[in-house]
Design a protein around this motif. Sequence first.
Motif, short mmCIF file in Angstrom:
data_model
loop_
_atom_site.label_atom_id
_atom_site.label_comp_id
_atom_site.label_asym_id
_atom_site.label_seq_id
_atom_site.Cartn_x
_atom_site.Cartn_y
_atom_site.Cartn_z
N ARG A 215 11.38 4.37 7.36
CA ARG A 215 10.27 4.73 6.79
C ARG A 215 9.85 5.27 5.42
O ARG A 215 9.21 5.18 4.67
CB ARG A 215 9.43 5.51 7.89
N GLY A 216 11.27 5.97 4.98
CA GLY A 216 11.41 6.45 3.80
C GLY A 216 11.48 5.21 2.79
O GLY A 216 10.66 5.62 1.69
N GLY A 217 12.04 4.45 3.16
CA GLY A 217 12.08 2.97 2.38
C GLY A 217 10.90 2.33 2.14
O GLY A 217 10.44 1.90 1.09
N ILE A 218 9.90 2.29 3.13
CA ILE A 218 8.79 1.73 3.26
C ILE A 218 7.83 2.49 2.29
O ILE A 218 7.01 2.04 1.28
CB ILE A 218 7.99 1.62 4.54
N ARG A 219 7.85 3.93 2.38
CA ARG A 219 7.04 4.92 1.34
C ARG A 219 7.66 4.53 -0.08
O ARG A 219 6.52 4.59 -0.86
CB ARG A 219 7.14 6.24 1.68
N LYS A 220 8.82 4.25 -0.24
CA LYS A 220 9.04 4.18 -1.91
C LYS A 220 8.79 2.98 -2.48
O LYS A 220 8.37 2.86 -3.60
CB LYS A 220 10.72 4.16 -1.75
N PHE A 221 8.33 1.90 -1.55
CA PHE A 221 8.27 0.51 -2.13
C PHE A 221 6.73 0.16 -1.64
O PHE A 221 6.30 0.04 -0.54
CB PHE A 221 9.13 -0.74 -1.65
N THR A 222 5.85 -0.04 -2.49
CA THR A 222 4.50 -0.59 -2.14
C THR A 222 4.22 -1.70 -1.82
O THR A 222 3.50 -2.11 -1.47
CB THR A 222 3.40 0.08 -3.42
N ASP A 223 5.10 -2.68 -2.51
CA ASP A 223 5.12 -3.87 -2.20
C ASP A 223 6.55 -4.51 -1.68
O ASP A 223 7.57 -3.87 -1.67
CB ASP A 223 4.60 -5.05 -3.14
N GLN A 224 6.62 -5.85 -1.11
CA GLN A 224 7.86 -6.11 -0.48
C GLN A 224 8.45 -5.42 0.31
O GLN A 224 9.79 -5.01 0.46
CB GLN A 224 8.87 -6.40 -1.71
N VAL A 225 7.70 -5.03 1.43
CA VAL A 225 7.97 -3.98 2.51
C VAL A 225 7.93 -4.66 3.93
O VAL A 225 8.32 -4.29 4.81
CB VAL A 225 7.13 -2.64 2.54
N GLY A 226 7.49 -5.99 3.84
CA GLY A 226 7.46 -6.66 5.06
C GLY A 226 8.89 -6.73 5.54
O GLY A 226 8.72 -6.53 7.10
N MET A 227 9.93 -7.07 5.02
CA MET A 227 11.26 -7.23 5.46
C MET A 227 11.72 -5.55 6.36
O MET A 227 12.21 -5.73 7.26
CB MET A 227 12.27 -7.55 4.60
N LEU A 228 11.32 -4.56 5.51
CA LEU A 228 11.39 -3.42 6.23
C LEU A 228 10.72 -3.00 7.54
O LEU A 228 11.44 -2.35 8.24
CB LEU A 228 11.20 -2.06 5.04
N ALA A 259 -0.63 -10.08 0.93
CA ALA A 259 -0.62 -11.18 1.58
C ALA A 259 0.89 -11.75 1.89
O ALA A 259 0.76 -12.25 3.03
CB ALA A 259 -1.49 -12.34 1.18
N ARG A 260 1.63 -11.67 1.07
CA ARG A 260 3.04 -12.12 1.55
C ARG A 260 3.63 -11.13 2.53
O ARG A 260 4.27 -11.86 3.47
CB ARG A 260 3.73 -11.95 0.17
N ASP A 261 3.68 -9.91 2.41
CA ASP A 261 4.18 -9.10 3.35
C ASP A 261 3.45 -9.30 4.82
O ASP A 261 4.04 -9.24 5.84
CB ASP A 261 4.13 -7.61 2.98
N PHE A 262 2.13 -9.40 4.72
CA PHE A 262 1.35 -9.81 5.97
C PHE A 262 1.66 -11.04 6.59
O PHE A 262 2.03 -10.97 7.89
CB PHE A 262 0.01 -9.67 5.50
N GLY A 263 1.98 -11.98 5.90
CA GLY A 263 2.58 -13.10 6.48
C GLY A 263 3.80 -13.33 6.99
O GLY A 263 4.23 -13.77 7.88
N VAL A 264 4.80 -12.38 6.25
CA VAL A 264 6.19 -12.18 6.80
C VAL A 264 6.03 -11.48 8.04
O VAL A 264 6.77 -11.82 9.17
CB VAL A 264 6.94 -11.44 5.70
N ILE A 265 5.42 -10.44 8.08
CA ILE A 265 5.28 -9.66 9.27
C ILE A 265 4.90 -10.38 10.52
O ILE A 265 5.15 -10.55 11.73
CB ILE A 265 4.63 -8.17 9.27
#
Length: 869
Positions: A215-228, A259-265
Amino acid sequence: MPSSSSISQDLYPSQDDLLYEEEILRNPFTLKLWCRYLIARSESPFKKRFVIYERALRALPGSYKLWHAYLRERLDLVRNLPLTHSQYETLNNTFERALVTTHKMPRIWIMYLQTLTHQKLLTRTRRTFDRALCALPVTQHDRIWEPYLVFVTQKGVPIETSLREAAERLASVLNDDMFLSIKGKTRHGLWLELCDLLTKHANQVKGLNVDPIIRGGIRKFTDQVGMLWISLAKYYIRRKLHEKARDVFEEGMSTVVTARDFGVIFDSYLKKMGKSDEEEEDNGEENGFGEEFERKMILHGFWLNEKNDIDLRFARFDYLMERRPELANSVLLRQNPHNVEQWQRRVKLFEGNPKRQILTYTEAVRTIDPMKSVGKPHTLWVAFAKLYEHHKDLANARVIFDKAVQVNYKTVDDLASVWCEWAEMELKHNNFKGALDLMRRATAEPSVEVKRRAAADGNEPVQMKLHKSLRLWTLYVDLEESRGTSNLESTRAVYERILDLRIATPQIIINYACFLEENKYFEDAFKVYERGVKIFKYPHVKDIWVTYLSKFVKRYGKTKLERARELFQNAIETAPADQLKPLYLRYAKMEEEYGLAMRAMKVYDEATKAVPNNEKLSMYEIYIARASDIFGKRSTRKIYELAIQSGLPDKDVKTMCLKFAELEKKTFGEIDRARAIYGYASQFANPRSDPEFWKKWHEFEVQHGNEDTFREMLRIKRSVSASYSQVSLLVLFLQTHFILPEYLMQKDQTVNLDEAKDKLKQAGVPEDEMAALERQLAPATNDAAPKERKVGFVSAGVESQTDGGLRVGANHEDIELPEESESDDEEKVEIAQKDVPSAVFGSLIRGREESDNESCLGALERIKRHKTK
């Protein structure tokens, strides 16, 4: 075996050591002396060398060379000893002493780490590796990681230890904001590596708190967090916490902003639904979501890992698929919560569910800031109210509209649109009085106190300017006008208020005047027109003038002719030149119908002088046509003469001359006048670019001319052609040597030779060069060069001009033609034969034998044969 006394004796310096000892006593801090001493005693027992090393290191504790040699000899000492021997501990202590001063030396660390790895001291070795990484700079870490990896892959080292250690190292690197990867890896890539390590070995890294790390990594990156998010969900799946994993997927879809992160998840969520626990454990990578999906769900089950909950699992799957449009719309709204279009699309997703639509509208109008909105926020308020209206709840619709008109929109027009929609709703439900009350309320001017308070706040809302909205006033006046003649005064009051606020348009003026005319207030209507023409300027006032003049003439006709003439004069005086033609035509038409024909002609004459050059020809044509209808064709002669001499463009002058000549020829039979007109127009017709004109004159001479007139036409044609050639050469010369004004460089532009000479003088060309140029451009003749020909226009009643102009009958500029001319213009000349009195040809017949060298004898012979017959 030597006794203890003999061994102790060996530790002290001997007679051979005195030389070295004396030098060391004099210079104890010289590394070279200690090295020479140690080399000299290389064959001595280690204990003696041990004493020398210790003495040297006491004097030089930071010497890498001494420590390295000392440690190597100690390593050789324990090489064949068992791991439990006490010498290993002594060796380890020596390494620790060495690292006190040589902790920046990677070779010392590597020797120590290799020794510890060989001793199987796992905890101490791991901690020493960590100490080495902390002590050495980042650029030398790669030398430590290689033995580190050898250590953690040894048999007997617990996998949990290596994984935990690797995870801790990655986590510490990511916590260091100054860390830069020497291999060019990004921080996002390192986060993905850490998450992959944690999720693939979820059960082996129990000592780490994985959830906060990811979750710390998710907070650091506002985009491209789908894989996290997917990594965090995988972690819980491998820990058999399926409900927690489902919550993570749901949380991820509801928080990502792309939309990219949403599609990945979302895709990963579906794929995980189609996998059993065994598949997750056996396959570390994701399997495709293909045709076997339904069979997998039935055979293996998912999430709850039970065999009797298939209905629940199918329901969850269907629910997820149904929510996909809503979840995707939420992503776009998180990107910009002030996007009106996305809120409208969200409302459409809940079509058939009024409760959800109302909740969506409520959330939308609370979230959107009109000053930051993308789109028109007032449309949401209107649609919200219409939703209640659609369900027959007018009370709540009025409540929504009442709140909507209090919002501070970007523009006044947005607020006015809300008021208009509210009034139209009331009209739709036959509440005419309510609609009128709304318009009165909307158009009421705020009080002085309210204005002062708004100005003090510094943020004037659009409500302060609403009373000047033309859209509101237009609807208001339409409502008042639709009530009929019983409310004439109230309607007039609304119109007058619009004029007082200075927001009227030309159409409002016309509507107001038409309203008064319908109610028989004609003079009041004309007063409104007068106000309109004073308020507006061209081009906006054009429609007002046209309507005003047409209505006035239609009503009063000849009874108020002087007043109508004054109106037309005022309209003409204020109009620009390009708007004058329709006004003059209306003016002239009025004079023809109700006034005097002579005044109409005067109006046409004024119009030909006032309109722009591109409209003069058409205006003269109308003038001539009307004069011909009223006074006859003979009266048009003077108009033609005025047109030709009025400064029309050359091409229009030529057109007018051709029409004039046609009139003289066909209508009046004035052949000489027509020929003179052709001669005047010839100066505007270049034979090369305008052959049509010369063709018409040629046909005219064939039909109506004689040999002399035909020769004169040819002479004029050559003269005109030569003049254009001279001008072209002169312009070419000037363009080559000088920079001329643009008007002299235009094609077929007539340039006077004297003017060109003046230009050369101004450009500084010497007189002799000017004379040479003039001689070069002058036509070659046997006699002296003729003077420049100036063709004059033959007006009514004038037969010829003698001052260098064209004279029919006495041609003093006649030239002798060669016997066999090669000119194309003189070939195949056929003169039409007519019955002419013999007296006309008497002198010509007698002179036939004397003029054998003339070029047109064939025509004369045909004339003679015709006469003889």
